[in-house]
Design a protein around this motif. Structure first.
Motif, PDB file in Angstrom:
ATOM      1  N   UNK A 119     -34.271  22.289 -29.312  1.00 18.99           N
ATOM      2  CA  UNK A 119     -33.183  23.266 -29.281  1.00 18.99           C
ATOM      3  C   UNK A 119     -33.667  24.594 -28.726  1.00 18.99           C
ATOM      4  N   UNK A 120     -32.847  25.198 -27.875  1.00 16.39           N
ATOM      5  CA  UNK A 120     -33.184  26.490 -27.285  1.00 16.39           C
ATOM      6  C   UNK A 120     -33.265  27.566 -28.366  1.00 16.39           C
ATOM      7  N   UNK A 121     -32.416  27.439 -29.367  1.00 13.94           N
ATOM      8  CA  UNK A 121     -32.425  28.425 -30.459  1.00 13.94           C
ATOM      9  C   UNK A 121     -33.772  28.439 -31.179  1.00 13.94           C
ATOM     10  N   UNK A 122     -34.409  27.292 -31.310  1.00 13.09           N
ATOM     11  CA  UNK A 122     -35.716  27.250 -31.974  1.00 13.09           C
ATOM     12  C   UNK A 122     -36.798  27.902 -31.113  1.00 13.09           C
ATOM     13  N   UNK A 123     -36.665  27.829 -29.788  1.00 18.20           N
ATOM     14  CA  UNK A 123     -37.638  28.486 -28.909  1.00 18.20           C
ATOM     15  C   UNK A 123     -37.532  30.004 -29.024  1.00 18.20           C
ATOM     16  N   UNK A 124     -36.329  30.511 -29.170  1.00 18.84           N
ATOM     17  CA  UNK A 124     -36.131  31.956 -29.281  1.00 18.84           C
ATOM     18  C   UNK A 124     -36.768  32.489 -30.562  1.00 18.84           C
ATOM     19  N   UNK A 125     -36.804  31.667 -31.599  1.00 22.19           N
ATOM     20  CA  UNK A 125     -37.412  32.081 -32.862  1.00 22.19           C
ATOM     21  C   UNK A 125     -38.943  32.053 -32.822  1.00 22.19           C
ATOM     22  N   UNK A 126     -39.515  31.461 -31.778  1.00 18.32           N
ATOM     23  CA  UNK A 126     -40.971  31.371 -31.671  1.00 18.32           C
ATOM     24  C   UNK A 126     -41.551  32.634 -31.047  1.00 18.32           C
ATOM     25  N   UNK A 127     -42.848  32.699 -30.999  1.00 19.01           N
ATOM     26  CA  UNK A 127     -43.530  33.876 -30.476  1.00 19.01           C
ATOM     27  C   UNK A 127     -43.591  33.904 -28.955  1.00 19.01           C
ATOM     28  N   UNK A 135     -41.406  28.295 -20.765  1.00 13.64           N
ATOM     29  CA  UNK A 135     -40.688  28.613 -19.536  1.00 13.64           C
ATOM     30  C   UNK A 135     -41.559  28.453 -18.305  1.00 13.64           C
ATOM     31  N   UNK A 136     -42.866  28.448 -18.465  1.00 14.35           N
ATOM     32  CA  UNK A 136     -43.722  28.237 -17.302  1.00 14.35           C
ATOM     33  C   UNK A 136     -43.822  26.758 -16.965  1.00 14.35           C
ATOM     34  N   UNK A 137     -43.560  25.898 -17.923  1.00 12.26           N
ATOM     35  CA  UNK A 137     -43.572  24.457 -17.681  1.00 12.26           C
ATOM     36  C   UNK A 137     -42.225  23.995 -17.167  1.00 12.26           C
ATOM     37  N   UNK A 138     -42.063  22.699 -17.111  1.00 16.14           N
ATOM     38  CA  UNK A 138     -40.816  22.124 -16.606  1.00 16.14           C
ATOM     39  C   UNK A 138     -40.010  21.523 -17.753  1.00 16.14           C
ATOM     40  N   UNK A 139     -39.988  22.210 -18.878  1.00 19.45           N
ATOM     41  CA  UNK A 139     -39.319  21.685 -20.067  1.00 19.45           C
ATOM     42  C   UNK A 139     -37.844  22.034 -20.070  1.00 19.45           C
ATOM     43  N   UNK A 140     -37.052  21.194 -20.726  1.00 22.56           N
ATOM     44  CA  UNK A 140     -35.627  21.451 -20.909  1.00 22.56           C
ATOM     45  C   UNK A 140     -35.366  21.662 -22.393  1.00 22.56           C
ATOM     46  N   UNK A 141     -34.353  22.478 -22.668  1.00 16.84           N
ATOM     47  CA  UNK A 141     -33.944  22.744 -24.036  1.00 16.84           C
ATOM     48  C   UNK A 141     -32.447  22.545 -24.141  1.00 16.84           C
ATOM     49  N   UNK A 142     -31.983  22.223 -25.341  1.00 20.09           N
ATOM     50  CA  UNK A 142     -30.570  21.930 -25.565  1.00 20.09           C
ATOM     51  C   UNK A 142     -29.875  23.020 -26.358  1.00 20.09           C
ATOM     52  N   UNK A 143     -28.582  23.106 -26.098  1.00 22.28           N
ATOM     53  CA  UNK A 143     -27.663  23.852 -26.963  1.00 22.28           C
ATOM     54  C   UNK A 143     -26.658  22.807 -27.427  1.00 22.28           C
ATOM     55  N   UNK A 144     -26.487  22.656 -28.713  1.00 23.61           N
ATOM     56  CA  UNK A 144     -25.619  21.613 -29.259  1.00 23.61           C
ATOM     57  C   UNK A 144     -24.457  22.218 -30.024  1.00 23.61           C
ATOM     58  N   UNK A 145     -23.353  21.514 -29.989  1.00 25.25           N
ATOM     59  CA  UNK A 145     -22.171  21.867 -30.771  1.00 25.25           C
ATOM     60  C   UNK A 145     -21.606  20.561 -31.328  1.00 25.25           C
ATOM     61  N   UNK A 146     -21.682  20.336 -32.631  1.00 24.91           N
ATOM     62  CA  UNK A 146     -21.148  19.088 -33.191  1.00 24.91           C
ATOM     63  C   UNK A 146     -19.619  19.031 -33.034  1.00 24.91           C
ATOM     64  N   UNK A 147     -19.134  17.859 -32.681  1.00 25.09           N
ATOM     65  CA  UNK A 147     -17.702  17.604 -32.568  1.00 25.09           C
ATOM     66  C   UNK A 147     -17.384  16.518 -33.579  1.00 25.09           C
ATOM     67  N   UNK A 148     -16.844  16.920 -34.701  1.00 25.00           N
ATOM     68  CA  UNK A 148     -16.583  15.972 -35.790  1.00 25.00           C
ATOM     69  C   UNK A 148     -15.088  15.758 -35.920  1.00 25.00           C
TER      70      UNK A 148
END
Length: 149
Positions: A119-127, A135-148
């Motif tokens: 999750x992108x939100x977890x990356x923002x909480x990191x140092x 961000x220097x690598x080729x990694x992807x991050x997700x933003x999720x919204x549950x649809x129940x």
């Protein structure tokens, strides 16, 4: 060879100024990285909210949910345009609980299992160091919204 007092003073001042410039540049880069990550999160959450709103309007019954999502031209248009909205958004999809794409911004990936990304939100909480590595690598991050339903 002995250095004069004046040469030592000049070297000391140059070293201090150089060190200050390097430290401030690293701090500045960390702030810029954090700002860009937060902007990407904001855009991702906005796209997720748009897709959520459209999907919740389209789905009326649980039995017809998958076909309603797949056959809605407005939702399809929203997913296709979401990848053009920002250079940081690589895809948008609605997935089932097993992570199989029901509707995807790339229609050829519908019905396939998507890899879960951090999750992108977890990356923002990191140092800053972890953020630079991500961000220097080729990694992807997700933003999720549950649809129940």
């Amino acid at each position: 060879m002995r250095l004069s007092v004046k040469t030592k003073q000049v070297a000391g001042v140059v070293l201090l100024v150089g060190l200050a410039v390097v430290v401030l540049s690293v701090i500045h880069l960390a702030w810029i990285a954090r700002i860009h990550l937060r902007e990407s999160l904001s855009r991702g959450e906005m796209v997720a909210q748009f897709v959520f709103e459209r999907a919740s309007n389209v789905v009326t019954t649980r039995e017809q949910a998958y076909s309603a999502l797949q056959n809605d031209p407005g939702l399809r248009s929203l997913l296709l345009s979401s990848i053009a909205y920002s250079e940081h958004v690589t895809y948008a999809a609605i997935v089932d609980p097993r992570n199989v794409a029901i509707v995807h911004s790339s229609p050829t990936l519908e019905g396939q299992t998507l890899e879960t990304q951090p999750l992108l939100k977890s990356l923002i909480d990191q140092g800053p160091l972890e953020q630079f590595q991500a961000i220097s690598g080729d990694r992807m991050f997700e933003v999720q919204q549950p649809l129940l339903m």
